[in-house]
Design a protein around this motif. Structure first.
Motif, PDB file in Angstrom:
ATOM      1  N   ASP A 147      -6.900  41.006  48.663  1.00 42.30           N
ATOM      2  CA  ASP A 147      -6.630  41.839  47.488  1.00 42.30           C
ATOM      3  C   ASP A 147      -7.872  41.898  46.604  1.00 42.30           C
ATOM      4  O   ASP A 147      -8.931  41.350  46.946  1.00 42.30           O
ATOM      5  N   ASP A 148      -7.763  42.567  45.463  1.00 43.75           N
ATOM      6  CA  ASP A 148      -8.902  42.742  44.560  1.00 43.75           C
ATOM      7  C   ASP A 148      -9.448  41.421  44.048  1.00 43.75           C
ATOM      8  O   ASP A 148     -10.669  41.248  43.924  1.00 43.75           O
ATOM      9  N   LEU A 151     -11.400  39.842  46.779  1.00 46.89           N
ATOM     10  CA  LEU A 151     -12.618  40.619  47.008  1.00 46.89           C
ATOM     11  C   LEU A 151     -13.673  40.294  45.959  1.00 46.89           C
ATOM     12  O   LEU A 151     -14.863  40.145  46.286  1.00 46.89           O
ATOM     13  N   GLN A 152     -13.269  40.146  44.717  1.00 46.69           N
ATOM     14  CA  GLN A 152     -14.223  39.806  43.667  1.00 46.69           C
ATOM     15  C   GLN A 152     -14.853  38.445  43.929  1.00 46.69           C
ATOM     16  O   GLN A 152     -16.054  38.252  43.690  1.00 46.69           O
ATOM     17  N   GLN A 162     -21.573  44.819  47.639  1.00 42.67           N
ATOM     18  CA  GLN A 162     -20.619  45.616  46.864  1.00 42.67           C
ATOM     19  C   GLN A 162     -20.679  47.109  47.200  1.00 42.67           C
ATOM     20  O   GLN A 162     -19.757  47.839  46.875  1.00 42.67           O
ATOM     21  N   LYS A 176      -9.294  45.519  52.497  1.00 35.45           N
ATOM     22  CA  LYS A 176      -8.803  45.431  51.133  1.00 35.45           C
ATOM     23  C   LYS A 176      -7.467  46.165  51.020  1.00 35.45           C
ATOM     24  O   LYS A 176      -7.348  47.331  51.388  1.00 35.45           O
ATOM     25  N   PHE A 178      -4.635  47.493  48.428  1.00 27.84           N
ATOM     26  CA  PHE A 178      -4.408  47.825  47.020  1.00 27.84           C
ATOM     27  C   PHE A 178      -3.028  47.291  46.637  1.00 27.84           C
ATOM     28  O   PHE A 178      -2.042  48.027  46.537  1.00 27.84           O
ATOM     29  N   GLU A 180      -1.518  46.191  44.110  1.00 30.29           N
ATOM     30  CA  GLU A 180      -0.738  46.560  42.934  1.00 30.29           C
ATOM     31  C   GLU A 180       0.289  47.635  43.260  1.00 30.29           C
ATOM     32  O   GLU A 180       1.239  47.853  42.499  1.00 30.29           O
TER      33      GLU A 180
END
Length: 407
Positions: A147-148, A151-152, A162, A176, A178, A180
């Protein structure tokens, strides 16, 4: 291989390895010698023979507020008796699985063996498998769903650039999600690739799910052949190291606050007791326990494992993502029966290395409704962490489990 070599290999698979140097040499010979080539050829032949994976399930199509439809209990149970190939089974994807087009194409292009894992909420590190044979990367896909937040973390540690449209870390293609757009609970998002792998990879023939806390130490083709193909089963999974009965796992889940909604756990167990959940006895053989260690799951993508995975996913959405709680209920109630290899804990310990989850948590994850995807405070989070089962059918379960039933 000589007969004594084969005997040693059988000891490995049955969990009777004694760690002598000679045995380790035999294992290496088995993994990388002529038998590896035989395994590669046999699995390749199976993957090109579509009739070996028939009949195919038909899946319920449509749109819903949640990914799985969040069906009522009796509606979910009505699909357990699969007596007609024309039945359309609910199996997720009633909302789009939100990944990029390039990732979706790559997933649909995997047509042999796929190894799948997931990290949500930056809960684990990416661990590379070891012991891969020379042909394995040609015949096997490796996909890691993130997820995000995860990934961060990969960006922060300079593991991926990036500005890249596609990500790869070692053998793993990073996808990845999404998230949400799916469930608020990261654990529930994780069970989509864990149990609906056959739908995410519709042309794959075999799969291995591996929790991200594990590192795979044995070539996946050898594992599929030894634990699934040679055993002629739909699915292979390890026994739990401590528990045999579902209720033992439920009590531990409450006691150790693995899921904090105790009222929800109680409702789940009482629902299962009322609908026929029994403690494990020898009457359930050839199933040797009711509780698996589901961190590693090996599947043949035929109707048996596909149906089981769909039914169990529906239970996870209906109650919570603790998959060991619904495992035996679905397995025992589904018809036709699942052909299952529940291998010994010692085998599990030889083929993976287990690590701790990341200690530093990102975000604030609570027990929220699995099905709705909307933040929802639990009705009551009991501080004592104990199940209080008042239903008579659960009382009978406990008496039988404790050996006190006179019925």
């Amino acid at each position: 291989m000589r007969d004594d070599d084969n005997t040693i290999w059988e000891n490995v698979i049955e969990g009777r390895l004694t760690h002598t140097l000679n045995e380790k040499i035999i294992i290496v010979k088995r993994f990388y010698g002529e038998d590896y080539g035989m395994v590669v050829g046999e699995i390749h032949n199976l993957c090109t023979n579509s009739s070996a994976f028939l009949p195919a399930l038909r899946y319920l199509q449509g749109k819903a507020d949640t990914f799985g439809g969040n069906f009522e209990t009796q509606k979910r149970f009505s699909y357990f008796n699969y007596s007609n190939d024309e039945i359309k089974v609910p199996c997720g994807f009633l909302k789009e699985f939100p990944v990029s087009d390039s990732d979706r194409i790559a997933m649909e292009s995997c047509n042999g063996v796929v190894v799948v894992s997931a990290i949500f909420n930056d809960h684990d590190k990416i661990r590379q498998p070891v012991g891969l044979g020379s042909q394995t990367l040609v015949d096997t896909c490796f996909f890691m769903f993130i997820d995000d937040i995860t990934l961060q973390g990969l960006y922060d540690h300079k593991l991926i650039p990036q500005n890249s449209p596609d990500y790869k870390v070692g053998v793993w293609r990073i996808v990845k999600v999404f998230s949400e757009k799916l469930y608020e609970n990261p654990a529930m998002n994780g069970v989509i690739p864990k149990y609906l792998v056959h739908r995410l990879f519709p042309h794959s023939k075999f799969s291995i799910w591996i929790d991200a806390k594990l590192q795979l130490m044995v070539d996946p083709l050898l594992l599929i052949h030894s634990l699934v193909v040679s055993k002629d089963v739909d699915m292979a999974i390890s026994k739990h190291p401590y528990y045999v009965h579902t209720m033992e796992e439920a009590m531990a889940t409450a006691r150790w606050k693995k899921w904090s909604d105790i009222d929800g756990l109680t409702q789940q167990m009482e629902t299962y007791c009322k609908n026929g959940l029994k403690p494990w006895t020898t009457d359930k053989l050839p199933y040797t326990t009711d509780v698996p260690d589901s961190a590693l799951i090996l599947r043949k993508h035929g109707w048996g494992s596909n149906l089981f995975s769909c039914l169990l996913f529906n239970e996870l959405e209906g109650f919570n993502p603790r998959d060991q709680l619904g495992f035996a209920f679905v397995r025992d109630k589904m018809n036709p029966k699942l052909k299952l290899n529940m291998f010994e804990v010692e085998v599990f310990e030889k083929i993976v290395v287990e690590y701790r989850h990341n200690l530093k948590k990102t975000g604030n994850v609570k027990a929220v409704s699995s099905g709705g995807g909307v933040s929802k405070k639990t009705k009551r989070e009991r501080s004592h962490g104990h199940l209080v089962l008042t239903d008579s059918s659960c009382q009978n379960y406990l008496l039988k489990m404790w050996g006190e039933s006179h019925s």
